[in-house]
Scaffold this motif. Structure first.
Motif, PDB file in Angstrom:
ATOM      1  N   LEU A   1      31.560  36.090  41.486  1.00 50.78           N
ATOM      2  CA  LEU A   1      32.893  35.966  40.907  1.00 50.78           C
ATOM      3  C   LEU A   1      33.730  37.199  41.226  1.00 50.78           C
ATOM      4  CD1 LEU A   1      31.910  34.570  37.389  1.00 50.78           C
ATOM      5  CD2 LEU A   1      32.369  33.319  39.504  1.00 50.78           C
ATOM      6  N   SER A   2      34.981  36.966  41.559  1.00 52.04           N
ATOM      7  CA  SER A   2      35.862  38.074  41.914  1.00 52.04           C
ATOM      8  C   SER A   2      37.237  37.856  41.316  1.00 52.04           C
ATOM      9  CB  SER A   2      35.978  38.190  43.442  1.00 52.04           C
ATOM     10  OG  SER A   2      36.946  39.163  43.800  1.00 52.04           O
ATOM     11  N   GLY A   3      37.702  38.826  40.548  1.00 51.72           N
ATOM     12  CA  GLY A   3      39.061  38.769  40.023  1.00 51.72           C
ATOM     13  C   GLY A   3      40.002  39.447  41.004  1.00 51.72           C
ATOM     14  N   MET A   4      40.874  38.685  41.643  1.00 50.47           N
ATOM     15  CA  MET A   4      41.762  39.219  42.679  1.00 50.47           C
ATOM     16  C   MET A   4      43.196  39.188  42.177  1.00 50.47           C
ATOM     17  SD  MET A   4      39.941  37.272  45.898  1.00 50.47           S
ATOM     18  CE  MET A   4      39.644  35.786  44.920  1.00 50.47           C
ATOM     19  N   THR A   5      43.900  40.303  42.331  1.00 50.23           N
ATOM     20  CA  THR A   5      45.259  40.409  41.804  1.00 50.23           C
ATOM     21  C   THR A   5      46.318  40.481  42.893  1.00 50.23           C
ATOM     22  OG1 THR A   5      45.007  42.809  41.647  1.00 50.23           O
ATOM     23  CG2 THR A   5      44.502  41.525  39.682  1.00 50.23           C
ATOM     24  N   CYS A   6      45.901  40.593  44.150  1.00 47.77           N
ATOM     25  CA  CYS A   6      46.881  40.648  45.234  1.00 47.77           C
ATOM     26  C   CYS A   6      46.258  40.092  46.506  1.00 47.77           C
ATOM     27  CB  CYS A   6      47.385  42.073  45.457  1.00 47.77           C
ATOM     28  SG  CYS A   6      46.104  43.248  45.922  1.00 47.77           S
ATOM     29  N   MET A   7      47.101  39.797  47.486  1.00 43.20           N
ATOM     30  CA  MET A   7      46.644  39.198  48.730  1.00 43.20           C
ATOM     31  C   MET A   7      45.642  40.094  49.462  1.00 43.20           C
ATOM     32  SD  MET A   7      46.650  36.601  50.708  1.00 43.20           S
ATOM     33  CE  MET A   7      48.021  35.622  50.063  1.00 43.20           C
ATOM     34  N   GLU A   8      45.828  41.414  49.362  1.00 47.00           N
ATOM     35  CA  GLU A   8      44.911  42.330  50.041  1.00 47.00           C
ATOM     36  C   GLU A   8      43.481  42.171  49.535  1.00 47.00           C
ATOM     37  OE1 GLU A   8      48.930  43.687  50.732  1.00 47.00           O
ATOM     38  OE2 GLU A   8      47.874  43.131  48.893  1.00 47.00           O
ATOM     39  N   HIS A   9      43.327  41.926  48.223  1.00 44.89           N
ATOM     40  CA  HIS A   9      41.991  41.709  47.669  1.00 44.89           C
ATOM     41  C   HIS A   9      41.367  40.446  48.256  1.00 44.89           C
ATOM     42  CE1 HIS A   9      43.251  44.057  43.784  1.00 44.89           C
ATOM     43  NE2 HIS A   9      43.073  44.846  44.824  1.00 44.89           N
ATOM     44  N   LEU A  10      42.143  39.386  48.317  1.00 49.40           N
ATOM     45  CA  LEU A  10      41.653  38.130  48.877  1.00 49.40           C
ATOM     46  C   LEU A  10      41.246  38.306  50.336  1.00 49.40           C
ATOM     47  CD1 LEU A  10      41.147  35.078  48.835  1.00 49.40           C
ATOM     48  CD2 LEU A  10      43.596  34.751  49.256  1.00 49.40           C
TER      49      LEU A  10
END
Length: 291
Positions: free
Chosen positions: A145-154
């Motif tokens: 599981l990954s909480g991503m807050t911006c496109m760079e994280h994705l």
């Protein structure tokens, strides 16, 4: 499961017949996969696995990352080392869902000397990717599981997992040694889940704790007035504190009601940690650190 121990588990799932109901729903095909998310008391975890022949768990969700692999109890005495949790699941062939692979983002915001260590090992990989590869490299892991807050994280996650290059034994030893180094600078184990919020007295609990951790990770917390970086670090901490958290929402407004403690999945003694931060900030304001 796990919060409140065996008494809470029996009251919520056994005595009222809920778990028997869920088992029958799976038999009828209305539930395809039945599992549990583990937090807290390891006795509940051990009980569920000891009765795996009866329940036939399809998966279990556990907290796993390279810091918690062997240091979970040092970070928080209530936690259980991920090596134990994963090892038990693996021995029963139960698939693992991984939560907190970055420890609420803490393993993406490590101290500068740890950044240098990781970048020295592989300059092209991000700091966060080491934690994600660690979580994903274990056999039997169903998903991370990954909480991503911006496109760079994705985009970084996609680079890490498409395709996943599993860690070698040498890579794992490198991360175990890295975790040992990180434990020399222990932070408050806040994962910014915000379950403690709202505070009835308006305190921004995660904001206070995370600012302290941020300054600790950046080596901006002086331990003595004799530290040559004292003046600069003192200003950085106090100015940053006021920018990160409104003064009316800072730690000095805590009255110790402890309402927040019962909601914290990490079992942090939040009033004690708020007092720790407040005492430290007040010493910096007065210039009264020892030394």
């Amino acid at each position: 499961i796990g919060m409140g121990g065996m008494d809470a588990f029996r009251a919520r799932y056994i005595d009222n017949g809920l778990l028997d109901f869920l088992l029958k729903e799976r038999e009828q095909g209305r539930i395809r996969n039945l599992g549990f998310s583990y937090h807290g008391d390891v006795d509940v975890f051990d009980y569920l696995l000891a009765n795996h022949d009866k329940y036939r768990w399809d998966f279990a969700q556990i907290q796993l990352n390279y810091l918690d692999w062997e240091h979970a109890k040092e970070t928080n005495p209530r936690n259980t080392d991920a090596s134990y949790l994963y090892g038990k699941l693996d021995s029963f062939g139960i698939k693992a869902v991984i939560m907190e692979p970055l420890l609420g983002g803490r393993l993406a915001k490590v101290p500068e000397h740890i950044v240098s260590r990781l970048k020295g090992r592989d300059p092209l990989r991000s700091v966060a990717s080491w934690a994600f590869r660690f979580a994903g490299s274990h056999p039997g892991v169903l998903t991370v599981l990954s909480g991503m807050t911006c496109m760079e994280h994705l985009e970084d996650n996609l680079r890490t997992y498409c395709p996943l290059v599993p860690l070698t034994d040498d890579d794992n030893r490198f991360l175990y040694d890295t975790a040992d180094l990180m434990m020399q600078h222990p932070a408050i184990p806040c994962n910014d889940c915000k379950y403690c919020m709202p505070c009835p007295w308006g305190i921004d609990i995660p904001g206070v704790l995370l600012h302290y951790n941020k300054m600790l990770n950046e080596d901006n917390i002086p331990q003595s007035r004799q530290d040559p970086k004292y003046s600069k670090a003192r200003r950085a901490f106090l100015v940053g504190y006021n920018r990160a958290v409104e003064p009316v929402r800072q730690a000095d407004h805590c009255i110790g009601c402890r309402i927040c403690v019962q909601h914290c999945p990490q079992g942090i003694d939040i009033p004690a940690e708020l007092a720790r931060v407040d005492n430290y900030a007040e010493k910096l304001r007065r210039g009264s650190l020892p030394g």
